[in-house]
Write an enzyme that holds these catalytic residues in place. Structure first.
Site, mmCIF file in Angstrom:
data_model
loop_
_atom_site.group_PDB
_atom_site.id
_atom_site.type_symbol
_atom_site.label_atom_id
_atom_site.label_comp_id
_atom_site.label_asym_id
_atom_site.label_seq_id
_atom_site.Cartn_x
_atom_site.Cartn_y
_atom_site.Cartn_z
ATOM 1 N N ILE A 120 0.856 -1.180 0.000
ATOM 2 C CA ILE A 120 0.000 0.000 0.000
ATOM 3 C C ILE A 120 0.897 1.236 0.000
ATOM 4 C CG2 ILE A 120 -1.743 1.319 1.262
ATOM 5 C CD1 ILE A 120 -2.866 -1.230 0.130
ATOM 6 N N LYS A 121 0.703 2.108 -0.981
ATOM 7 C CA LYS A 121 1.523 3.310 -1.071
ATOM 8 C C LYS A 121 0.938 4.403 -0.179
ATOM 9 C CE LYS A 121 3.542 4.488 -4.990
ATOM 10 N NZ LYS A 121 3.748 4.849 -6.415
ATOM 11 N N VAL A 122 1.776 4.874 0.738
ATOM 12 C CA VAL A 122 1.384 5.919 1.675
ATOM 13 C C VAL A 122 2.400 7.060 1.559
ATOM 14 C CG1 VAL A 122 1.074 6.525 4.109
ATOM 15 C CG2 VAL A 122 0.343 4.271 3.264
#
Length: 377
Positions: free
Chosen positions: A140-142
């Protein structure tokens, strides 16, 4: 291709990921060929990539019409299309993920860029996307904003893999890797009696955007003459790579520390550095500049398709990431002599980076709304 330069990168300990995804390369088998023939071992996506794939093609029109007739909202259609592409990509990479015991073979999906300054919203959406995609090789890109640090720590503590994106400066990278995010998240898992061996994370350090912003500032110094002009002439086109090399030294320090070694005994893996924004923007420079200069062990370079094709054609792989470390240090030390503060620059880049993803994200939703309305009509 017997002497494919892309395949040689693996022997130096570097993974090549593709910074692109679309239904077309999935349906055509092109992505599978890149995995099998070029050694591509991961895929990254972002709102700009999906805007080009969905809004600027007809590849998704049948799916959009079908979902629209089910009375799905625009947001639901977007999520359905994107998650399906991510799941298919994850499945293509899963044999590699298994073969590498979870050390590689990932696909990344970004939370809404509108949430970059909203920690609670980011945490909520990250958990939702992780559950919906339901693939162990998902990242998940945060965004690595100040607001994102506690989110990253919490997600890691929950066993959710994270690709920390939009990193430009060394102080923020250190906070992400060590004190406030990744290592702290692992320590939370240890305290809760949870395993560490399948937790994965990467820290995406953005490159070309640094030079795109800094080089014009340096050029403005040239007519002034004197020491600032001399330094400016010497530093043009060098700040991004120097920053990346300095970040790699930080990476090595952090991951050889007693604090991290203690976690390694429980199965923890390093948070590898990922070089992002690696397409060369200046036509006067090599189109593989940000690939050639940053080849080194335990790193990832995610590159767009055009750059991947260029490197296959004329790349010259060699270990260069730690070449001339004294020169790298001098470059960063001399930059303030030109009147440019790198921390100010990276703060501006973070804000601009968020906006660069908000605009295509909104444009994509507008295009989907038009197609949805047309189908329902």
């Amino acid at each position: 291709m017997k002497n494919n330069p892309l395949l040689k990168l693996e022997s130096f300990g570097q993974s090549i990921w593709l910074d692109f995804i679309s239904r077309r390369i999935l349906d055509s088998g092109d992505l599978l060929r890149l995995i099998n023939e070029d050694g591509v071992s991961g895929v990254t996506s972002n709102p700009s990539i999906f805007e080009k794939a969905i809004a600027e093609s007809n590849d998704y029109d049948d799916a959009i019409r079908s979902l629209a007739r089910e009375r799905k909202t625009t947001a639901a259609i977007y999520e359905k299309l994107v998650i399906e592409d991510i799941q298919r990509t994850a499945d293509l990479l899963h044999p590699l993920y298994d073969r590498m015991a979870g050390r590689d073979g990932f696909v990344s999906l970004e939370v809404s860029p509108h949430l970059a300054r909203d920690g609670a919203g980011t945490l909520r959406e990250a958990r939702h996307l992780w559950k919906e995609v339901d693939r162990p090789n998902l990242l998940i890109k945060v965004p690595g904003t100040q607001e994102g640090l506690t989110v990253i720590r919490q997600l890691i503590s929950e066993g959710i893999n994270v690709n920390v994106t939009l990193l430009f400066g060394l102080p923020r990278y250190q906070a992400v890797a060590e004190a406030e995010a990744y290592i702290s998240g692992l320590e939370m898992r240890v305290a809760a009696g949870l395993p560490l061996d399948r937790i994965s994370s990467v820290a995406s350090f953005f490159l070309s955007r640094i030079d795109v912003l800094v080089d014009p500032l340096l050029e403005k110094k040239l007519p002034e003459g004197g020491r600032p002009a001399e330094r400016a002439s010497q530093l043009r086109g060098k700040i991004a790579i120097a920053s990346a090399r300095a970040a790699y030294q930080l990476y090595k320090e952090i991951h050889t520390s007693a604090r991290f070694r203690k976690l390694v005994t429980g199965g923890a893996r390093p948070q590898r550095v990922l070089w992002a924004s690696t397409s060369t923007k200046s036509p006067a420079e090599s189109d593989v500049k940000y690939v050639e200069a940053l080849i080194g062990p335990e790193t990832i370079n995610t590159i767009p398709l055009e750059t991947l094709n260029a490197y296959r054609d004329h790349g010259n792989p060699a270990l260069r990431l730690e070449g001339d470390l004294e020169g790298t240090e001098r470059i960063l030390q001399h930059l303030p002599e030109t009147g440019i503060d790198l921390d100010t620059v990276t703060s501006q880049l973070e804000n601009e980076g968020i906006e660069k993803f908000v605009k295509p994200f909104d444009k994509l939703l507008q295009a989907l709304e038009q197609k949805r309305s047309s189908a329902q009509a």
